[in-house]
Design a protein around this motif. Structure first.
Motif, mmCIF file in Angstrom:
data_model
loop_
_atom_site.group_PDB
_atom_site.id
_atom_site.type_symbol
_atom_site.label_atom_id
_atom_site.label_comp_id
_atom_site.label_asym_id
_atom_site.label_seq_id
_atom_site.Cartn_x
_atom_site.Cartn_y
_atom_site.Cartn_z
ATOM 1 N N LEU A 147 1.603 -19.348 -86.682
ATOM 2 C CA LEU A 147 2.713 -20.228 -86.302
ATOM 3 C C LEU A 147 2.614 -20.643 -84.837
ATOM 4 O O LEU A 147 2.799 -21.814 -84.494
ATOM 5 C CB LEU A 147 4.045 -19.518 -86.560
ATOM 6 C CG LEU A 147 5.329 -20.289 -86.223
ATOM 7 C CD1 LEU A 147 5.476 -21.498 -87.117
ATOM 8 C CD2 LEU A 147 6.543 -19.381 -86.340
ATOM 9 N N LEU A 179 9.387 -18.261 -92.045
ATOM 10 C CA LEU A 179 8.111 -17.554 -92.165
ATOM 11 C C LEU A 179 8.329 -16.099 -92.582
ATOM 12 O O LEU A 179 7.614 -15.586 -93.458
ATOM 13 C CB LEU A 179 7.359 -17.613 -90.831
ATOM 14 C CG LEU A 179 6.060 -16.815 -90.762
ATOM 15 C CD1 LEU A 179 5.035 -17.373 -91.738
ATOM 16 C CD2 LEU A 179 5.494 -16.820 -89.345
ATOM 17 N N THR A 180 9.290 -15.440 -91.962
ATOM 18 C CA THR A 180 9.572 -14.038 -92.297
ATOM 19 C C THR A 180 9.945 -13.895 -93.764
ATOM 20 O O THR A 180 9.519 -12.949 -94.443
ATOM 21 C CB THR A 180 10.712 -13.492 -91.410
ATOM 22 O OG1 THR A 180 10.315 -13.591 -90.040
ATOM 23 C CG2 THR A 180 11.024 -12.050 -91.741
ATOM 24 N N MET A 235 13.278 -21.202 -82.091
ATOM 25 C CA MET A 235 12.472 -20.507 -83.097
ATOM 26 C C MET A 235 13.228 -19.337 -83.714
ATOM 27 O O MET A 235 13.007 -18.973 -84.856
ATOM 28 C CB MET A 235 11.161 -20.019 -82.475
ATOM 29 C CG MET A 235 10.145 -21.129 -82.209
ATOM 30 S SD MET A 235 8.612 -20.497 -81.544
ATOM 31 C CE MET A 235 7.958 -19.675 -82.999
ATOM 32 N N PHE A 236 14.141 -18.745 -82.941
ATOM 33 C CA PHE A 236 14.859 -17.583 -83.447
ATOM 34 C C PHE A 236 16.317 -17.885 -83.774
ATOM 35 O O PHE A 236 17.139 -16.979 -83.889
ATOM 36 C CB PHE A 236 14.763 -16.428 -82.434
ATOM 37 C CG PHE A 236 13.364 -15.886 -82.332
ATOM 38 C CD1 PHE A 236 12.891 -14.984 -83.259
ATOM 39 C CD2 PHE A 236 12.514 -16.332 -81.349
ATOM 40 C CE1 PHE A 236 11.595 -14.504 -83.192
ATOM 41 C CE2 PHE A 236 11.219 -15.862 -81.264
ATOM 42 C CZ PHE A 236 10.758 -14.939 -82.179
ATOM 43 N N SER A 280 11.592 -21.748 -87.347
ATOM 44 C CA SER A 280 10.398 -21.601 -88.200
ATOM 45 C C SER A 280 10.124 -20.139 -88.508
ATOM 46 O O SER A 280 9.662 -19.792 -89.594
ATOM 47 C CB SER A 280 9.175 -22.220 -87.501
ATOM 48 O OG SER A 280 9.277 -23.612 -87.426
ATOM 49 N N SER A 281 10.395 -19.276 -87.516
ATOM 50 C CA SER A 281 10.094 -17.849 -87.710
ATOM 51 C C SER A 281 10.962 -17.225 -88.801
ATOM 52 O O SER A 281 10.522 -16.303 -89.497
ATOM 53 C CB SER A 281 10.273 -17.088 -86.398
ATOM 54 O OG SER A 281 11.621 -17.115 -85.985
ATOM 55 N N GLY A 327 4.394 -10.420 -91.244
ATOM 56 C CA GLY A 327 5.163 -11.167 -90.252
ATOM 57 C C GLY A 327 4.376 -11.420 -88.983
ATOM 58 O O GLY A 327 4.386 -12.523 -88.432
ATOM 59 N N ALA A 380 3.100 -15.016 -87.611
ATOM 60 C CA ALA A 380 3.567 -15.453 -86.295
ATOM 61 C C ALA A 380 2.403 -15.930 -85.431
ATOM 62 O O ALA A 380 2.553 -16.867 -84.635
ATOM 63 C CB ALA A 380 4.314 -14.321 -85.598
ATOM 64 N N GLY A 404 2.183 -19.662 -92.019
ATOM 65 C CA GLY A 404 2.341 -19.880 -90.583
ATOM 66 C C GLY A 404 1.840 -21.237 -90.143
ATOM 67 O O GLY A 404 2.385 -21.852 -89.228
#
Length: 428
Positions: A310, A403-404, A240-241, A399-400, A303, A307, A381
């Motif tokens: 998400l 999204l951000t 995810m990150f 995904s994050s 954010g 999240a 999300g």
């Protein structure tokens, strides 16, 4: 004559087939027309069906796999030894392979990865005498567990048989009448640690494993599960990150860089995109520097709200709780939650901005900007992981980061856009 018998009473014929030797049963299966053979395979004990197909010739195996639905093919594949599984897989279409991969996608660390699929499950409408005969015939070949489970026509778990109850029951009673309904079952996606705790608490040495529709998939044995417990819950978090799911703390520097740098470049590009949006409003920010103070507030709230959505949707994807016909409903629900959050958080932020700056219009601007940002945060999300899954990309893969970007760009655009609309009132 044999064909007519199978067509007339498929369940009884399948029961007789299971009492034969494997060689005899395989010969009978090959002698039937293929559509009928497929129907027979579907009503046989899955492990027994796999045994019959294990040594089948290539022509028969090719035709059989072309007629099997993904669910039946998956169940059989899971019970085949490696060599036979590879032979069967070669005859599957790419479409079916994709569907099977979907069915086999149990999360790492879940009991679905370590369950034993060799079980005995009998239909609820079967009679006690028939069940005793079937268990005896199957026990000659293998008896994988002390438990015998009772299922309905859709393979849903409805009961468990106590051998004493079965042996003492009226021969004409159905298994539905005899079986015990106070069931304890574990979901196939349950974490191994949690499942081990549940078994230990109840002092069970095994338990049935079911899917979200309560269809029985196998059993999990306490001894095997304890030996198989591993710490692997960090993989999706890493993805995810933007770190590789297969990266470890002592991976080589080159390996770590290869996994991380591409996503850092993507993150850099998205950061410049957000910066470009802010640059469009340089004029209003130069006149009202207080706007710059609230930019991190807008970005942070957007954010965090995104999240939350998400996380809920990612869990739904992993647990297969999101049917295709309810995707729009889910996205709309998250949008509504975002709107309600936006109204509440926007009102609080507006009040703080008004008291801080002394201008109610600044409160209106930040409040409206927060409302718009949180609505889009909820929608983004929910939709981003679903879109990634639809186009064939792992939805856990960064995904994050996407999204951000969405929440920053839309949040800044909304907040600074409203500032331009109320510019005269803010400067006055």
């Amino acid at each position: 004559m044999v064909q007519k018998f199978f067509e007339y009473d498929l369940d009884t014929a399948a029961h007789i087939l299971e009492s034969m030797t494997e060689e005899e049963a395989a010969d009978v299966l090959k002698a039937l027309p293929m559509p009928l053979s497929v129907r027979v395979v579907k009503v046989l004990q899955i492990s027994y069906a796999a045994t019959l197909l294990k040594d089948a010739d290539e022509a028969f195996l090719r035709e059989m796999t072309s007629h099997l639905d993904p669910q039946s093919a998956t169940s059989i594949l899971m019970r085949l030894p490696q060599e036979a599984r590879e032979r069967m897989t070669r005859h599957l279409s790419e479409k079916i392979k994709g569907q099977i991969r979907e069915l086999l996608e149990y999360p790492e660390g879940s009991i679905g990865r370590t369950m034993t699929t060799d079980i005995i499950a009998l239909k609820m409408e079967s009679r006690a005498q028939e069940a005793i005969e079937k268990i005896r015939s199957l026990a000659k070949k293998r008896f994988p567990s002390s438990y015998v489970y009772v299922v309905d026509d859709d393979n849903r778990l409805v009961g468990v048989l106590n051998m004493r109850d079965l042996m003492l029951a009226d021969p004409d009673k159905t298994l539905d009448e005899i079986s015990r309904k106070d069931l304890f079952a574990l979901h196939c996606f349950m974490d191994r640690h949690e499942a081990a705790g549940e078994l230990a608490k109840r002092k069970f040495f095994a338990a049935p494993v079911v899917d979200s529709e309560n269809r029985i998939l196998g059993i999990i044995k306490a001894e095997r599960m304890i030996h198989g417990v591993r710490e692997d819950a960090t993989k999706d978090i890493q993805r995810m990150f933007g770190a590789g799911g297969d990266e470890r703390v002592f991976s080589t520097i080159w390996f770590s860089l290869k996994k991380r740098l591409p996503w850092l470049h993507i993150n850099l590009a998205t950061a410049f995109l957000a910066a470009a949006v802010v640059a469009l409003f340089e004029g209003i920010i130069a006149q009202l520097t207080i706007l710059a103070v609230f930019l991190p507030v807008v970005a942070g709230q957007g954010g965090n709200a995104g999240a939350q959505s998400l996380a809920v949707v990612m869990r739904g994807i992993v647990m297969r709780e999101i049917p295709k016909d309810k995707i729009f409903q889910l996205v709309l629900k998250e949008g509504k939650i975002g709107a309600i959050n936006g109204i509440v958080i926007g009102a609080v932020t507006a009040l703080v901005a008004w008291l801080w700056y002394g201008n109610p219009y600044l409160g209106v601007v930040i409040g409206l900007g927060m409302l718009v940002n949180l609505i889009f945060a909820g929608l983004a999300g929910a939709s981003i992981p679903l879109i990634m899954k639809k186009i064939g990309i792992d939805p856990a893969q960064s995904s994050s980061i996407i999204l951000t970007t969405v929440t920053d760009v839309l949040g800044f655009l909304a907040f600074l856009g409203f500032a331009v609309m109320f510019q005269d009132a803010l400067i006055a």
